[in-house]
Motif scaffolding. Structure first.
Motif, PDB file in Angstrom:
ATOM      1  N   UNK A   1       0.843  -1.191   0.000  1.00 32.01           N
ATOM      2  CA  UNK A   1       0.000   0.000   0.000  1.00 32.01           C
ATOM      3  C   UNK A   1       0.880   1.243   0.000  1.00 32.01           C
ATOM      4  N   UNK A   2       0.647   2.132  -0.975  1.00 35.17           N
ATOM      5  CA  UNK A   2       1.369   3.402  -1.032  1.00 35.17           C
ATOM      6  C   UNK A   2       0.590   4.451  -0.230  1.00 35.17           C
ATOM      7  N   UNK A   3       1.292   5.190   0.619  1.00 32.78           N
ATOM      8  CA  UNK A   3       0.649   6.252   1.408  1.00 32.78           C
ATOM      9  C   UNK A   3       1.238   7.598   1.007  1.00 32.78           C
TER      10      UNK A   3
ATOM     11  N   UNK B   1      -1.884  16.531   2.298  1.00 28.30           N
ATOM     12  CA  UNK B   1      -1.587  17.869   1.759  1.00 28.30           C
ATOM     13  C   UNK B   1      -0.881  17.773   0.408  1.00 28.30           C
ATOM     14  N   UNK B   2       0.018  16.782   0.273  1.00 33.35           N
ATOM     15  CA  UNK B   2       0.723  16.592  -0.987  1.00 33.35           C
ATOM     16  C   UNK B   2      -0.258  16.178  -2.081  1.00 33.35           C
ATOM     17  N   UNK B   3      -1.178  15.297  -1.705  1.00 27.71           N
ATOM     18  CA  UNK B   3      -2.186  14.828  -2.664  1.00 27.71           C
ATOM     19  C   UNK B   3      -3.048  15.989  -3.155  1.00 27.71           C
TER      20      UNK B   3
END
Length: 349
Positions: free
Chosen positions: A16-18, A22-24
């Motif tokens: 799973x990538x997290x 805020x970056x998203x």
């Protein structure tokens, strides 16, 4: 096999990538803004504009497009306005999947010039943009908040590049510009709203000064138009008298000339008819310190000289200034200088 998922005894491992929220969100803002930008460029510059490259990052966006000339300031302002209008209209961002043939028939643009499968992802801002795209996007254009172009440059023949920021990045860009404006205002010793007028004033002064310097060069570097230059005999020794016309930027320049003349030797008196910007004229008189000790004063000399040209003034013993009421009488007043000085010398003896 290279690139295969690691396996355990039970089978493939789940990965799973997290990504920080805020970056998203910042990436979404920049990506959706890129679609609005593409549409705005086509609307302002023409439908020949197509994408030639793109970068979407959390802190900025970069968009390369086909166009043959640098954008004008007006074109950049209009593109920026259109993108922000699209943001503030808070359009929904609709994402759907459909057959490639149906999407292109609907008018969708392929942003990256890639090869697509039979089913494609369609990103639509109703009435504004319709493009094939696989990236992350806002739910509504209002989430972008603000869009600001920070650079427009050429990167290749027929290819221009826009760099821009959105949301928090655009706000920080505005803050940096405001701080810089305040710093410039401080350097110029004016309020921020007066920076433009002060800069215009400085540019006018620079132009005037350059014109004066050019005239000085043409005149051999001295800048003095000598009308009278005499050595006046006196019981205490000869007195050097000089009457000149002098073009100057302001009164300070004339005073600087006078200080240099006074310091250049003993028993000196100068009478200057100064021509200043905006067709202003003034008389100045300068007297060396040794003559002041004998009773010769610059203010007494300037009053008598100025009276011959319809003016009056005063000042101190070493330097005085007077207005000129009749510029046509300046030459006569300068030529009368030696006689007036002789009278003052005789009275002081």
């Amino acid at each position: 096999m290279a690139g295969a998922l690691p396996k355990s005894a039970e089978g493939p491992l789940a990965v799973r990538a997290r990504i920080p929220e805020s970056v998203r969100h910042d990436t979404e803002r920049n990506h959706t803004a890129t679609h609005l930008l593409h549409a705005a460029l086509r609307g302002v510059l023409g439908e020949h504009v197509v994408q030639r490259g793109s970068l979407v990052a959390p802190d900025r966006l970069r968009f390369d497009f086909a166009h043959t000339a640098p954008m004008t300031a007006g074109e950049k302002e209009e593109v920026e306005r259109r993108v922000n209008d699209g943001i503030w209209a808070d359009h929904p961002v609709r994402i759907s999947q459909m057959a490639y043939a149906d999407a292109t028939a609907k008018g969708a643009m392929a942003l990256f010039g890639e090869k697509y499968g039979d089913v494609v992802r369609l990103v639509e801002v109703p009435g504004v943009s319709l493009e094939l795209c696989g990236g992350t996007h806002c739910r509504h254009t209002g989430e972008i908040g603000l869009f600001r172009i920070v650079a427009e440059t050429g990167v290749a023949a027929g290819v221009r590049r826009i760099e821009a920021v959105t949301g928090p990045g655009a706000f920080e860009s505005l803050q940096r510009s405001e701080r810089r404006l305040e710093e410039l205002a401080g350097m110029l010793k004016v309020k921020p709203e007066n920076v433009e007028s002060r800069l215009n004033q400085l540019l006018e002064e620079k132009q005037t000064l350059e014109g004066l310097l050019e005239e000085l060069r043409k005149g051999g570097g001295g800048g003095e138009d000598i009308v009278v230059q005499e050595m006046l005999e006196n019981a205490g020794g000869a007195v050097e008298f000089k009457a000149i016309r002098l073009k100057a930027r302001d009164s300070d320049d004339v005073r600087a000339w006078g200080d240099g003349y006074r310091d250049g030797g003993p028993r000196r008196v100068a009478l200057v008819a100064a021509e200043l910007p905006e067709d202003k004229h003034s008389f100045f008189t300068f007297v060396s310190d040794d003559l002041i000790n004998l009773g010769i004063r610059a203010d007494a000399l300037v009053r008598e000289v100025a009276a011959l040209a319809g003016g009056k003034g005063g000042g101190r013993a070493h330097m005085a200034q007077a207005g000129i009421g009749n510029p046509g009488a300046v030459e006569e007043a300068l030529e009368a200088g030696p006689g007036i000085l002789r009278k003052l010398l005789a009275a002081a003896s």
